[in-house]
Design an enzyme around this catalytic site. Structure first.
Site: not given
Length: 619
Positions: A197, A255, A441
């Site tokens: 990520d 994120h 996600s």
């Protein structure tokens, strides 16, 4: 404290919302006003491309000489009419990938038409086995609302302050994934989960669960570091972009920190929120930065995460039992693509690969890496147990998990809540916080966390195929009707049922010992096999759900072998599901509709044999 103004949070594959609340450890008022921002998914549909992945056939000069590899691309540019014959087209060799392909970079980007012409020319070269663009994924976002102050928060078990009021996705009887009952038996202790990520930032509620990791980004613009080199650590420098000539203008998302929190945020510490497998360790691998991340970097990171070798990167001392991919782009996964080869190697290494299905409300067959064979593809559901309106769908989705419905379900029930940093740029400009996001996600790491729970209590680690079967067999039915036109897999992730479904170890004299076999990978020949008359070589391959036309082949070399194949058992001369006993070494067994699970293939020396090649292929 929250920042002084609302901001847009852009989260790769976080399709709808990001909200943040003041960090509980520092705020004078733990119930400060919430704020919400929207974030769209990624896109692999780039307007221009300047990097390509070219895999040359073994034995060709281009495969062993980077200058010849670059020369072949330069020649293809000229032959395609993209540069003049007298022009010195600038093509730079970036590096070799873990699969042995060459990443090359052009001096200027090509539009869709020109890049397609170049790839057609390269594909026509007899020395080229495969060519694809080295795409980046992009994300965009826009603010949608400022939420009101929540009511006072109740005390809950576990005692993490926001667990009961905000983390419906862990415990809600309709839309949740049954975490509390699973925690009675499993917490993920001893298991490593790789999160590929944006990297991670410091956070008191996560730091103790995070290993050092690695930064795999090979472009200084994307990484915000001072070189193109890969480096130890996975610090998230922020993925904001203020240059519209490069990609959309967006703020930082942090994120990777949020996704890592879903997997293993510390639990029962009286702080913040809880994680699915809170005694597991997260191995953060940074593959996304400003304007996304390259396919070639992500594929190499998949290999390294699973314990595979990547040139220029030290061996991974903490190979992951499961890899989480909350990322992707609009491109179908092809059989010989860089993604597929990396995933094949990870599965051969025993690593389960979990990927978000995507956020475009379209069939996920055109979305990578979720559409790759062997991946557990995860769709997103709401607190109602129904489909989140953004979630991709299709026959390729294996199962669904809580992703959040966004604004339609309000605050906090529309979002998945975990730790973040509240800066719009670099983490040093903000501070640790908690936030709500929605997207596939967010659904994927719930599944990755349950894989960790299961592997943590399994006496013998389950194969990726066995893990997929277990999760699908124990998924609970959707509590609301899912239209047949938008299938979301077999049901909703059920952590408690999955943990309960782990078969207890066999004990006593009647137990069979585990089968020791050498794993092989789909479409990857194993050569140089040899043995004496009567000697047997045993191999295994994990066949994913939906595979078809499984073929086992042996060929080349000298001597004489027979081939035996069985499903979930070692084939024996007097007990095999399939057999091929032709004279010589050219044996073939075909299975049109193979089962999901492990097939074992044995080569048995009828006579002494040397330099034999074995291969397994399936669609």
């Amino acid at each position: 404290m929250t920042s002084s103004s609302t901001r847009i949070t852009s989260c790769l594959l976080a399709a709808a919302i990001a909200m943040s609340i003041s960090p509980l450890a520092f705020a004078g008022n733990p119930h400060a006003p919430l704020r919400a921002v929207a974030a769209a998914g990624t896109s692999g549909d780039q307007a221009s491309v300047d990097r390509f992945i070219v895999r040359y056939r073994p034995g060709t000069l281009q495969a062993s000489d980077s200058q010849r590899a670059v020369g072949a691309v330069r020649a293809a540019l000229q032959q395609s009419g993209l540069v003049g014959a007298s022009s010195a087209a600038s093509v730079r060799h970036v590096r070799k990938t873990a699969s042995g392909a060459d990443v090359v970079k052009l001096s200027r980007p090509l539009d869709r038409v020109a890049s397609a012409a170049l790839m057609r020319r390269l594909a026509a070269d007899p020395a080229v086995a495969h060519v694809e663009p080295d795409l980046r994924a992009f994300h965009t976002g826009n603010e949608i609302l400022r939420a009101p102050t929540p009511a006072a928060l109740p005390t809950a078990t576990p005692d993490d302050e926001y667990y009961a009021s905000h983390q419906w996705h862990l415990h809600h009887p309709t839309g949740g994934m049954g975490a509390p009952a699973a925690w009675n038996q499993a917490t993920g202790e001893g298991v490593v989960v790789a999160v590929l990520d944006t990297g991670v930032v410091a956070h008191d509620d996560l730091d103790g669960s995070v290993l050092e990791g690695y930064d795999f980004i090979t472009d200084a613009f994307v990484s915000r570091r001072d070189s193109d080199e890969r480096v130890p650590g996975a610090h998230d420098y922020g993925d904001w972009n203020d240059d519209p000539t490069q990609c959309d203008v967006t703020p930082s998302s942090f994120h990777g920190t949020h996704v890592s929190g879903t997997v293993a945020e510390q639990t029962g510490n009286g702080l913040g929120m809880a994680g699915v497998a809170h005694d597991a360790k997260v191995l953060p691998i940074r593959v996304l930065g400003r304007c996304g991340g390259y396919t070639s970097d992500i594929a190499d990171a998949i290999v390294w995460a699973s314990g595979g070798s990547v040139d220029g990167v030290p061996a991974n001392e903490n190979p992951a039992e499961v890899v989480n991919l909350s990322l992707g782009g609009n491109r179908a996964c092809e059989a010989n693509s860089e993604y597929q080869l990396a995933i094949d190697q990870a599965i051969a290494n025993g690593t389960t690969v979990v990927a978000a299905a995507g956020n475009y409300n379209v069939d996920m067959s055109q979305f990578s890496p979720a559409s790759c064979a062997g991946v557990i593809a995860v769709g997103a559901t709401r607190i109602t147990g129904g489909k989140a309106n953004y979630s991709n769908f299709g026959d390729g989705v294996d199962l669904s998990a809580p992703g959040g419905g966004g604004q339609v379900d309000g605050n906090p029930n529309g979002y998945v809540w975990q730790n973040i940093n509240d800066s719009a740029t670099s983490p040093e400009e903000g501070q640790q916080n908690y936030g709500g996001m929605a997207g596939t996600s967010m659904a994927a790491p719930h599944v990755a966390g349950v894989v960790a729970l299961v592997q943590g209590i399994a006496t013998t680690p389950l194969t990726p195929a066995a893990i997929e079967t277990l999760l699908k067999d124990t998924a609970r039915e959707f509590p609301v009707s899912i239209p047949s036109s938008t299938p979301l897999g077999v049901g909703i992730l059920d952590a408690a049922a999955a943990v309960a479904g782990v078969v207890p170890p066999c004990e006593g004299d009647d137990c069979e010992p585990p089968i020791e076999a050498t794993p092989i990978v789909n479409r990857s020949p194993v050569g140089g096999l040899m043995g004496d008359e009567g000697e047997a070589l045993l191999f295994s391959i994990d066949v994913p759900a939906g595979a078809s036309n499984l073929n086992f082949l042996s060929y080349s070399g000298s001597g004489d072998v027979s081939m035996l194949v069985s499903f979930n058992a070692e084939p024996m001369p007097d007990a095999a599901d399939f057999r091929s006993t032709r004279p010589g070494n050219n044996e073939r067994i075909g299975i049109a509709a193979p089962k999901t699970g492990t097939y074992y293939v044995k080569l048995l020396g009828v006579k002494k044999f040397e330099r034999v090649t074995l291969e397994a292929r399936h669609n």
